[in-house]
Write an enzyme that holds these catalytic residues in place. Structure first.
Site, mmCIF file in Angstrom:
data_model
loop_
_atom_site.group_PDB
_atom_site.id
_atom_site.type_symbol
_atom_site.label_atom_id
_atom_site.label_comp_id
_atom_site.label_asym_id
_atom_site.label_seq_id
_atom_site.Cartn_x
_atom_site.Cartn_y
_atom_site.Cartn_z
ATOM 1 N N ASP A 7 -7.867 -3.900 -0.795
ATOM 2 C CA ASP A 7 -8.382 -3.995 -2.165
ATOM 3 C C ASP A 7 -8.380 -5.449 -2.645
ATOM 4 O O ASP A 7 -9.288 -5.880 -3.364
ATOM 5 C CB ASP A 7 -7.527 -3.142 -3.114
ATOM 6 C CG ASP A 7 -7.574 -1.667 -2.770
ATOM 7 O OD1 ASP A 7 -8.690 -1.162 -2.571
ATOM 8 O OD2 ASP A 7 -6.519 -1.031 -2.698
ATOM 9 N N HIS A 11 0.851 -1.192 0.000
ATOM 10 C CA HIS A 11 0.000 0.000 0.000
ATOM 11 C C HIS A 11 0.883 1.236 0.000
ATOM 12 O O HIS A 11 1.917 1.268 0.686
ATOM 13 C CB HIS A 11 -0.904 0.005 1.244
ATOM 14 C CG HIS A 11 -2.062 0.944 1.147
ATOM 15 N ND1 HIS A 11 -1.936 2.294 1.385
ATOM 16 C CD2 HIS A 11 -3.362 0.750 0.824
ATOM 17 C CE1 HIS A 11 -3.111 2.882 1.224
ATOM 18 N NE2 HIS A 11 -3.989 1.973 0.881
#
Length: 428
Positions: free
Chosen positions: A364, A307
């Site tokens: 995600d 991330h």
């Protein structure tokens, strides 16, 4: 620590205040830099080191994997609260009492009917239209049905606008999906909870009753909570900068939806599924693609791992992984795409290359798996992200307007041509 920072330019020294946030974050207040120095600015592409505002909504510590809404840890909120409670917390600053939550729920349901003329706008879109474009357009179109500007000094007007969009937005999301599938539009059922109603509006068949699956309700509730706010990201900053011009709530939200659409932001979970589809089409060999991901000379990127903000781990991923396991176990889906996803996650969590670089599956990755298992098409993934982020955008817009923040107006460093003489077309 000194309470001043000193900047020296061409032998001249300038002092600027140092500010310390409630979590001991440190910022240099440079709002007087340009006027004090006669035109000097800072250059920070992407604003990675620039604080655009002071905010009391969300605290994010990417280095240590910390995410809190209004001081409450994301782990505790996901375990003990529902999405509507979290929405109230983000927007109004405190967890609601039983009476406040009941009123909030009732007021939202009282605004759940969307004007029938919105259907005409929806009908004008071809089935091939991307759902995010449809959702952005429909959200912006609400301004035409509620054209009066919100008086931000009126708590009543602000509250009414907030419950109105919280009520209508899930309807627009569900209609966007049903339009894609050629299904009749559904208004839902006010006897259901907020999240239950979302699922019913999206998936009810016109020829049969819809039965709620508590595991899917729980998973969606958690997903929406985990996506509800994430500090000053691209779409949130877009909502705030649009709202800084005193643009209304609905159109500011529409601008946030458009920013979220991009594959580097809200489109990341869609990119995960597209990657999995490509791996399946190439034979489904996860080890081959893990090797490609580790090869510096290979352009392949492993989507859904690591991330840009969290440098250790994504705290949301730990929570939603458990929900993903529950959903897959309950539904018993035989899907090679989901098998590939589970294989990639297992290998990444055991491979020293990924462990050393802290490239763990992020939110995600797992949200894409859950949405696919639920039967939500990949083009709708970012729409679901927007549904979760709605209360965060509202909270950020409300905070910005109540603080009467100045209009956003970034500067630039000009690198173009200097003054030159105009030449007639014959001499060019």
């Amino acid at each position: 620590m000194s309470d001043k920072a000193t900047l020296e330019i061409n032998g001249e020294k300038y002092e600027f205040p140092i500010l310390v946030g409630s979590e001991k974050e440190v910022a240099i207040d440079i709002k007087s830099l340009r006027s004090a120095t006669g035109g000097v600015i800072t250059l920070d592409p992407g604003y990675k080191n620039t604080g655009s505002c002071e905010s009391a909504i969300t605290f994010l510590d990417g280095e240590n994997g910390v995410l809190r809404y209004r001081g409450y840890s994301i782990e505790e909120l996901a375990e003990k609260a529902d999405f509507l409670e979290v929405a109230y917390l983000l927007i109004f600053g405190e967890l609601p009492t039983k009476e406040q939550l009941d009123k909030f729920d009732k007021d939202i349901k009282s605004h759940s009917v969307v004007d029938d003329d919105i259907k005409k706008i929806l009908d004008a879109f071809p089935k091939s239209a991307h759902p995010m474009g449809v959702l952005s357009s429909l959200t912006s179109a609400l301004t035409a049905f509620y054209p009066t500007s919100v008086d931000v000094t009126s708590e009543e007007q602000m509250y009414n606008s907030i419950v109105r969009i919280l009520a209508k937005f899930p309807v627009l999301v569900a209609w966007t999906l049903r339009k894609k599938h050629g299904l009749p539009l559904d208004y839902g059922d006010n006897k259901l909870s907020y999240v239950e109603n979302i699922l019913k509006m999206m998936f009810k068949s016109p020829s049969s009753d819809y039965e709620q699956n508590p595991i899917l309700v729980n998973a969606l509730d958690k997903l929406l909570i985990l996506h509800a706010d994430h500090e000053q990201n691209c779409s949130t900053s877009t909502v705030r900068i649009a709202g800084s011009s005193h643009a209304g709530l609905f159109v500011s939200l529409a601008s946030g939806i458009s920013a979220l659409w991009g594959p580097l932001h809200g489109g990341a979970n869609q990119a995960v599924l597209e990657m999995l589809e490509a791996i399946k089409a190439d034979g489904g060999d996860t080890k081959k693609y893990m090797a490609k991901a580790k090869d510096k000379n290979d352009p392949f990127r492993l989507m859904g791992f690591g991330h840009r903000v969290y440098k250790n781990f994504d705290p949301r991923a730990k929570i939603i992984k458990a929900a993903a396991d529950e959903v897959l176990n309950d539904l018993g889906i035989d899907d090679p795409i989901l098998d590939i996803a589970k294989g990639l996650a297992k290998e990444a969590l055991e491979d020293p290359y990924f462990i050393d670089r802290k490239l763990y599956p992020n939110v995600d990755f797992y949200s894409g798996i859950i949405y696919r298992a639920m039967g939500i098409p990949v083009e709708m993934f970012t729409v679901m992200f927007a549904l979760g982020r709605l209360p965060g955008w509202i909270a950020q817009w409300r905070e910005m307007r109540l603080r009467n923040e100045p209009i956003g107006r970034p500067r630039q460093l000009y690198i173009g041509e200097t003054l030159r003489e105009f030449k007639t077309i014959e001499k060019r």
